[in-house]
Design a protein around this motif. Sequence first.
Motif, PDB file in Angstrom:
ATOM      1  N   LEU A 302      10.638  -6.232   5.836  1.00 49.07           N
ATOM      2  CA  LEU A 302       9.487  -5.334   5.933  1.00 49.07           C
ATOM      3  C   LEU A 302       9.394  -4.430   4.707  1.00 49.07           C
ATOM      4  CD1 LEU A 302       9.817  -4.322   9.687  1.00 49.07           C
ATOM      5  CD2 LEU A 302       7.853  -5.512   8.688  1.00 49.07           C
ATOM      6  N   THR A 303      10.533  -3.908   4.290  1.00 52.14           N
ATOM      7  CA  THR A 303      10.556  -3.020   3.124  1.00 52.14           C
ATOM      8  C   THR A 303      10.141  -3.757   1.864  1.00 52.14           C
ATOM      9  OG1 THR A 303      12.326  -1.715   4.143  1.00 52.14           O
ATOM     10  CG2 THR A 303      12.003  -1.463   1.770  1.00 52.14           C
ATOM     11  N   TRP A 306       6.365  -4.288   1.825  1.00 54.63           N
ATOM     12  CA  TRP A 306       5.682  -3.021   1.585  1.00 54.63           C
ATOM     13  C   TRP A 306       5.778  -2.621   0.111  1.00 54.63           C
ATOM     14  CZ3 TRP A 306       2.432   0.702   2.068  1.00 54.63           C
ATOM     15  CH2 TRP A 306       2.698   1.995   1.610  1.00 54.63           C
ATOM     16  N   GLU A 307       6.947  -2.747  -0.464  1.00 48.16           N
ATOM     17  CA  GLU A 307       7.128  -2.353  -1.863  1.00 48.16           C
ATOM     18  C   GLU A 307       6.385  -3.289  -2.806  1.00 48.16           C
ATOM     19  OE1 GLU A 307      11.365  -2.206  -2.295  1.00 48.16           O
ATOM     20  OE2 GLU A 307      11.526  -0.169  -1.448  1.00 48.16           O
ATOM     21  N   TYR A 309       3.429  -4.955  -2.151  1.00 49.37           N
ATOM     22  CA  TYR A 309       1.971  -4.900  -2.069  1.00 49.37           C
ATOM     23  C   TYR A 309       1.414  -3.518  -1.764  1.00 49.37           C
ATOM     24  CZ  TYR A 309       2.371  -9.970  -1.982  1.00 49.37           C
ATOM     25  OH  TYR A 309       2.664 -11.268  -2.301  1.00 49.37           O
ATOM     26  N   GLY A 310       2.233  -2.627  -1.235  1.00 51.07           N
ATOM     27  CA  GLY A 310       1.734  -1.305  -0.870  1.00 51.07           C
ATOM     28  C   GLY A 310       0.728  -1.348   0.261  1.00 51.07           C
ATOM     29  N   PRO A 312       0.266  -1.679   4.559  1.00 49.17           N
ATOM     30  CA  PRO A 312       1.009  -1.573   5.823  1.00 49.17           C
ATOM     31  C   PRO A 312       1.463  -2.946   6.320  1.00 49.17           C
ATOM     32  CG  PRO A 312      -0.877  -0.112   5.872  1.00 49.17           C
ATOM     33  CD  PRO A 312      -1.010  -0.916   4.611  1.00 49.17           C
ATOM     34  N   VAL A 313       2.624  -2.967   6.912  1.00 49.98           N
ATOM     35  CA  VAL A 313       3.251  -4.232   7.298  1.00 49.98           C
ATOM     36  C   VAL A 313       3.421  -4.285   8.817  1.00 49.98           C
ATOM     37  CG1 VAL A 313       4.438  -4.610   5.118  1.00 49.98           C
ATOM     38  CG2 VAL A 313       5.527  -3.216   6.891  1.00 49.98           C
ATOM     39  N   CYS A 341      12.571   1.138   9.540  1.00 53.06           N
ATOM     40  CA  CYS A 341      11.604   1.217   8.444  1.00 53.06           C
ATOM     41  C   CYS A 341      10.692   2.429   8.607  1.00 53.06           C
ATOM     42  CB  CYS A 341      10.762  -0.063   8.400  1.00 53.06           C
ATOM     43  SG  CYS A 341      11.580  -1.438   7.591  1.00 53.06           S
ATOM     44  N   VAL A 346       8.254   3.615   5.682  1.00 48.41           N
ATOM     45  CA  VAL A 346       7.500   2.370   5.531  1.00 48.41           C
ATOM     46  C   VAL A 346       6.476   2.282   6.665  1.00 48.41           C
ATOM     47  CG1 VAL A 346       7.634  -0.150   5.511  1.00 48.41           C
ATOM     48  CG2 VAL A 346       9.446   1.211   4.436  1.00 48.41           C
ATOM     49  N   VAL A 348       4.886   0.677   9.237  1.00 42.19           N
ATOM     50  CA  VAL A 348       4.928  -0.527  10.063  1.00 42.19           C
ATOM     51  C   VAL A 348       3.894  -0.388  11.171  1.00 42.19           C
ATOM     52  CG1 VAL A 348       6.368  -2.050  11.451  1.00 42.19           C
ATOM     53  CG2 VAL A 348       7.392  -0.761   9.564  1.00 42.19           C
ATOM     54  N   LYS A 349       2.937  -1.273  11.166  1.00 43.29           N
ATOM     55  CA  LYS A 349       1.828  -1.189  12.122  1.00 43.29           C
ATOM     56  C   LYS A 349       2.256  -1.583  13.526  1.00 43.29           C
ATOM     57  CE  LYS A 349      -2.576  -1.251  13.527  1.00 43.29           C
ATOM     58  NZ  LYS A 349      -3.390  -0.031  13.707  1.00 43.29           N
TER      59      LYS A 349
END
Length: 717
Positions: A302-303, A306-307, A309-310, A312-313, A341, A346, A348-349
């Motif tokens: 997940l991290t 996120w890093e 594409y920037g 939300p994951v 996360c 981060v 996370v949706k």
Amino acid sequence: MRKLEIWGGVECTLNRVGNRFFDQTLRSGHLERDSDLLRFASLGIRTLRYPILWEQVEQGGTFHWNRLDRRLSLLSALGIKIVAGLVHHGSGPGHTDLLDDSFALKLAGFGEAVARRYPWIEYYTPINEPLTTARFSGLYGHWYPHHRNDRSFVRALTNQVRGITLSMKRIRQINPKAKLVFTEDLGTVYGSSELDYQVAFENHRRWLSLDLLCGTVNEAHPLSAYLRENGMSETDLAFFQRETIRPEVVGINHYVTSNRYLDLNFSAHPICSHGGNGQHQYADVAAVRALPGTEPCFEELLTEAWERYGIPVGLTEVHMGRTREEQIRWLQDAWKGAHDCLAKGVPVKALCAWALLGSYDWDSLVTESRGHYESGAFDMRSPVPRITAVGKLLRDYTTGTKPSHPLLHQPGWWAKAKGREKKIAGSAPILILGSTGTLGTAFSILCEQRGIPHIRVRRNDLDFFSPDGVCEFLAKKRPWAVVNATGFVDVDLAESQPDLCKQVNTLLPTVWAEQCEKKGAAFLTFSSDLVFDGSLQAPYSEFCVPNPLNTYGQSKFLGEQGVARVHPDSLIVRTSAFFGPWDQSNFLAETLRSVARNHRVYVSSDQIVTPTYVPDLVNASLDLLIDGEKGLWHLSNSGEVSWYDFARTALTMAGANPLSVHSVLAAHTETKAMRPHYSALTSGRGQQLPALSDALNRWKQALSLCVPPHSNEVMSA
């Protein structure tokens, strides 16, 4: 801190193999069962990944909306939002496919039709896992159009990502607030040092669908040359850079085997894993089994996304197709990884529990219809879908209840590489009574394999028939469940020793069940097909009335009644005719020994049974116990057969001479106890065990395994 949403998902793969479409919603029965939506709502799920599949809706050039109109209206009334999936590992209706240059425009037209019909839908996944589907259809040849080359892979991927882009543009013309949930399996690849170049390529390619979608594939991209060499035109590249669409959620579909290991020592792995790249031959295997330190880690993945594409994951497919305790441990690991996360910032949706209704035939990558079923939050093998421990854990998450299942205290098998395989002190065990007999031995072996803490209880540990002694023992060991695998098993000897038989088969389970009820522990005990008299001449279900013909059957039936009376929540399993790999006292083992000694074997041809493979019986019983099931269940491998035909079939499969077995009528055998001519079992609560033919194949494979010592004692405790 952002709150993690819990989503659900219906496994809805509709892939094509040749001219055949494999439809998971048809296999699970969901296609015709509106009531599933009420079940999903009962779990507390308020967002559902739900299929509006192109192949199902468009038939013969006409859109068929009636079923979806009804379903989506009910979901709205239940307060459940959907993430609409339009293509799930498919290639569209028969008039198109992934290599069709008009595929993207045709899909966009369907997406527009969906948006016009349901303008209130907010979230869309036009195509699930486009990279995975391109590999399986264009590179590996598993799915239609069954190509096996890089050019077809690139074309299939290009058409799908273009289709996602055009679909979202058309959908947003109708609903400007529509959001894209992009899903992909982003497993990491590892490999032998000589394969570093291939590993690097694979790890660039795993992001390729997202890179194309987000417009980051340019001259500097590591795979730019590869794409051009394999047919991606300047027009294609210009399209993706011009028509950039950034998802609102990068959804990660992660499985325990998603991370891969490329091993030059390919001979150490199954032939089905062998492959190569023209320069090297290697095996492509699950990294978690091949290389310590490559176990799945939801937080890291997940991290990383996120890093990169920037955006939300989310974890958009969380599913484990193994035994029940591993399923809930996998879900717990995902839950923890997502929250770890969130704690470090981060976004996370959501976590999506996938395959709420289970899935079919993924062991063959859905290329064959074998009937291999993996349950999910519900088990579809019952007449009414039955909630499992997975569903109960989901409900804990959605309601904010702290999960309490004792088997969550142990790590999953995939965590062994981190040294987390040590048993955690204080974890409540299962007590196994009858630890030296057939059943007890099997329970001990499989609990060990499955990472279930257990204690084998022997007769010298306590007086099995003393209520006070049992109460004291339970207070000391504090089990969450007790499995009664004891039994007076000699049906003929029971006629001359009825008191001992009833003491073991009736009194003992009743004593233990009563004390378990007082201590709040689950109780599992076993009964027999011999509680029936055979007059029905059709498979007996749990709802049939017993009428035992012999002392053994009477003792088992009385034991059932006693256990149900003192501990109504007990699990009582009736079964039949054991065979298995771990003891030498079962019918098949004794028959094989006799034939090996050139003895003539006489076997009844007019007694019909449903033989039961002991590992299947024990695994299914453990799953039901973990699910918190109670009451009476029939567990046997499906397929009724005479003892004579059973013996001849097994001997043939084992490479022995079936002509050594001779048929005889039961009336001519030397037995003291009356037996029913027909005692085949079926289940009105759900057939949990596979077919007898499947079980015999696995029995044959296990014949070469070493078997533990067995006991010939009358009371195997």
